[in-house]
Design a protein around this motif. Structure first.
Motif, PDB file in Angstrom:
ATOM      1  N   ASP A 129       0.860  -1.186   0.000  1.00 11.16           N
ATOM      2  CA  ASP A 129       0.000   0.000   0.000  1.00 11.16           C
ATOM      3  C   ASP A 129       0.897   1.237   0.000  1.00 11.16           C
ATOM      4  OD1 ASP A 129      -2.898   1.124   0.666  1.00 11.16           O
ATOM      5  OD2 ASP A 129      -1.423   2.254   1.842  1.00 11.16           O
ATOM      6  N   PRO A 130       0.593   2.252  -0.813  1.00 12.12           N
ATOM      7  CA  PRO A 130       1.469   3.422  -0.917  1.00 12.12           C
ATOM      8  C   PRO A 130       1.808   4.080   0.416  1.00 12.12           C
ATOM      9  CG  PRO A 130      -0.110   3.443  -2.702  1.00 12.12           C
ATOM     10  CD  PRO A 130      -0.495   2.294  -1.815  1.00 12.12           C
ATOM     11  N   ILE A 131       0.851   4.161   1.331  1.00 11.64           N
ATOM     12  CA  ILE A 131       1.133   4.806   2.620  1.00 11.64           C
ATOM     13  C   ILE A 131       2.113   3.963   3.430  1.00 11.64           C
ATOM     14  CG2 ILE A 131       0.145   5.385   4.871  1.00 11.64           C
ATOM     15  CD1 ILE A 131      -2.281   6.461   3.490  1.00 11.64           C
ATOM     16  N   VAL A 132       1.869   2.666   3.520  1.00  5.51           N
ATOM     17  CA  VAL A 132       2.772   1.792   4.272  1.00  5.51           C
ATOM     18  C   VAL A 132       4.154   1.792   3.637  1.00  5.51           C
ATOM     19  CG1 VAL A 132       3.182  -0.557   5.070  1.00  5.51           C
ATOM     20  CG2 VAL A 132       0.856   0.355   5.043  1.00  5.51           C
ATOM     21  N   ALA A 133       4.207   1.690   2.298  1.00  5.87           N
ATOM     22  CA  ALA A 133       5.492   1.698   1.603  1.00  5.87           C
ATOM     23  C   ALA A 133       6.244   3.002   1.839  1.00  5.87           C
ATOM     24  CB  ALA A 133       5.278   1.469   0.110  1.00  5.87           C
ATOM     25  N   ALA A 176       7.582   0.757  -6.596  1.00  7.57           N
ATOM     26  CA  ALA A 176       6.621  -0.163  -7.197  1.00  7.57           C
ATOM     27  C   ALA A 176       5.186   0.174  -6.810  1.00  7.57           C
ATOM     28  CB  ALA A 176       6.946  -1.598  -6.792  1.00  7.57           C
ATOM     29  N   SER A 177       4.987   0.682  -5.601  1.00  4.12           N
ATOM     30  CA  SER A 177       3.638   1.033  -5.164  1.00  4.12           C
ATOM     31  C   SER A 177       3.093   2.224  -5.948  1.00  4.12           C
ATOM     32  CB  SER A 177       3.629   1.353  -3.665  1.00  4.12           C
ATOM     33  OG  SER A 177       4.239   2.601  -3.389  1.00  4.12           O
ATOM     34  N   MET A 178       3.995   2.989  -6.575  1.00  4.08           N
ATOM     35  CA  MET A 178       3.582   4.176  -7.330  1.00  4.08           C
ATOM     36  C   MET A 178       3.462   3.899  -8.826  1.00  4.08           C
ATOM     37  SD  MET A 178       3.109   6.549  -5.149  1.00  4.08           S
ATOM     38  CE  MET A 178       3.407   6.675  -3.365  1.00  4.08           C
ATOM     39  N   THR A 188      -4.224   0.744  -6.392  1.00  2.00           N
ATOM     40  CA  THR A 188      -4.908   1.896  -5.823  1.00  2.00           C
ATOM     41  C   THR A 188      -5.088   2.970  -6.887  1.00  2.00           C
ATOM     42  OG1 THR A 188      -2.764   2.730  -5.067  1.00  2.00           O
ATOM     43  CG2 THR A 188      -4.059   1.447  -3.492  1.00  2.00           C
ATOM     44  N   SER A 189      -5.972   3.907  -6.622  1.00  2.00           N
ATOM     45  CA  SER A 189      -6.277   4.935  -7.613  1.00  2.00           C
ATOM     46  C   SER A 189      -5.093   5.874  -7.810  1.00  2.00           C
ATOM     47  CB  SER A 189      -7.495   5.739  -7.157  1.00  2.00           C
ATOM     48  OG  SER A 189      -7.159   6.570  -6.058  1.00  2.00           O
ATOM     49  N   PHE A 190      -5.056   6.506  -8.976  1.00  2.00           N
ATOM     50  CA  PHE A 190      -3.981   7.458  -9.250  1.00  2.00           C
ATOM     51  C   PHE A 190      -4.067   8.660  -8.322  1.00  2.00           C
ATOM     52  CE2 PHE A 190      -3.767   5.093 -13.251  1.00  2.00           C
ATOM     53  CZ  PHE A 190      -2.396   5.005 -13.423  1.00  2.00           C
ATOM     54  N   THR A 191      -5.271   9.061  -7.968  1.00  2.00           N
ATOM     55  CA  THR A 191      -5.416  10.199  -7.051  1.00  2.00           C
ATOM     56  C   THR A 191      -4.809   9.877  -5.693  1.00  2.00           C
ATOM     57  OG1 THR A 191      -7.466  10.883  -8.161  1.00  2.00           O
ATOM     58  CG2 THR A 191      -7.061  11.741  -5.935  1.00  2.00           C
ATOM     59  N   TYR A 192      -5.119   8.706  -5.192  1.00  2.00           N
ATOM     60  CA  TYR A 192      -4.578   8.274  -3.899  1.00  2.00           C
ATOM     61  C   TYR A 192      -3.062   8.203  -3.946  1.00  2.00           C
ATOM     62  CZ  TYR A 192      -3.600   4.988  -0.047  1.00  2.00           C
ATOM     63  OH  TYR A 192      -3.104   4.372   1.075  1.00  2.00           O
ATOM     64  N   ARG A 193      -2.543   7.545  -4.997  1.00  2.00           N
ATOM     65  CA  ARG A 193      -1.089   7.436  -5.127  1.00  2.00           C
ATOM     66  C   ARG A 193      -0.433   8.799  -5.301  1.00  2.00           C
ATOM     67  NH1 ARG A 193      -0.147   3.482  -9.883  1.00  2.00           N
ATOM     68  NH2 ARG A 193      -2.411   3.426 -10.143  1.00  2.00           N
ATOM     69  N   GLY A 194      -1.090   9.682  -6.053  1.00  2.00           N
ATOM     70  CA  GLY A 194      -0.532  11.006  -6.281  1.00  2.00           C
ATOM     71  C   GLY A 194      -0.405  11.810  -4.999  1.00  2.00           C
ATOM     72  N   GLN A 249       1.547   7.120 -16.978  1.00  2.00           N
ATOM     73  CA  GLN A 249       0.649   5.997 -16.716  1.00  2.00           C
ATOM     74  C   GLN A 249      -0.769   6.491 -16.441  1.00  2.00           C
ATOM     75  OE1 GLN A 249       2.524   3.795 -13.525  1.00  2.00           O
ATOM     76  NE2 GLN A 249       3.785   2.613 -14.937  1.00  2.00           N
ATOM     77  N   TRP A 250      -0.884   7.587 -15.717  1.00  2.00           N
ATOM     78  CA  TRP A 250      -2.200   8.163 -15.425  1.00  2.00           C
ATOM     79  C   TRP A 250      -2.880   8.608 -16.717  1.00  2.00           C
ATOM     80  CZ3 TRP A 250      -2.947  11.930 -10.693  1.00  2.00           C
ATOM     81  CH2 TRP A 250      -4.321  12.068 -10.436  1.00  2.00           C
TER      82      TRP A 250
END
Length: 265
Positions: A129-133, A176-178, A188-194, A249-250
């Protein structure tokens, strides 16, 4: 703060360098063997991805063995060069090389299914998960440079090995999470990752400024200043590529699908 960085620092031995180098050498050999198998049994594996893996492996090896690795024990500036190579540039290049996609091509069906099951496991889902990573990656750097851990690392070979492996793995996991091209346990969504990406890059930039003014104990101020500058601007250079790939990618995910759209973009 302005003391000699070499005080209470063990000499980086050949054995320690070999231990750190072995995983990257094995990874390089396995990747190249998989490319050969894929080219013989399936369609040709993209040459640029192979080159990215080779270049990423070289960056990692330069950071963990040889002159940079040896001198980084007593020179914080070179330590930061190693950090950029091992924790940022190598992970970015190796993520773009899509190693797991290649592994699925090269492995027998039974082993490929086991790998797929591993990637879908609850543990991988959590840490990818992007936050954990981001916490594992950027948070780990904050702990390293703002606590006694940095100096402890230079006095204990095993701790030095563990921290350097963590720096690479956390950097790879974060990248990789991004922008992973490989299969992920969840997307996960691009907005969340962004949003997470912006916060993570900001935290990395703030840490570089903190190091500039308040380096780890025993690091000379002039080396801390140069190291902080390298971390800030060198990190930005790598991040520009990461951001570019992310937005490409987005764009590809949301662009209108028309008969005239080119899939190669």
């Amino acid at each position: 703060m302005n003391g000699n960085h070499s005080t209470h620092v063990h000499t980086l031995g050949l054995e320690e360098q070999i231990v750190l180098a072995i995983p990257f050498v094995i990874g390089l050999v396995l990747y190249l063997l998989s490319v050969v198998h894929s080219n013989r049994s399936y369609s040709s594996w993209p040459l640029y991805r192979t080159n990215l893996w080779i270049l990423g492996s070289v960056c990692a090896l330069l950071a963990v063995c040889g002159p940079i690795a040896t001198r980084s024990h007593t020179d914080f500036t070179l330590h930061m060069v190693g950090h950029l190579l091992l924790g940022m540039l190598a992970p970015l290049l190796m993520v773009l090389a899509a190693p797991f996609t290649l592994a699925f091509r090269a492995l027998p069906v039974q082993h490929a299914r086991k790998l797929a099951k591993l990637l879908k496991s609850r543990y991988i889902q959590v840490i990818s998960d992007p936050i954990v990573a981001s916490i594992l990656n950027i948070g780990g750097l904050w702990i390293l440079y703002t606590t006694p851990l940095y100096n402890a690392m230079h006095g204990h070979p095993l701790l030095h090995i563990v921290i350097h492996l963590h720096v690479f793995l956390a950097g790879y996991l974060f990248t990789a999470s991004m922008i992973s091209i490989d299969p992920m346990p969840h997307r996960t969504s691009f907005t969340y990752r962004g949003i997470v990406l912006v916060l993570a890059l900001a935290a990395h930039g703030i840490l570089s400024k903190y190091i500039y003014f308040s380096p780890p104990a025993s690091v000379p101020l002039n080396q801390a200043e140069m190291g902080g500058v390298l971390m800030y601007y060198g990190g930005d250079a790598v991040d520009i590529v990461l951001i570019f790939v992310f937005f490409m990618q987005w764009y590809k995910a949301v662009r209108p699908r028309t008969p005239f759209a080119h899939e190669s973009l």
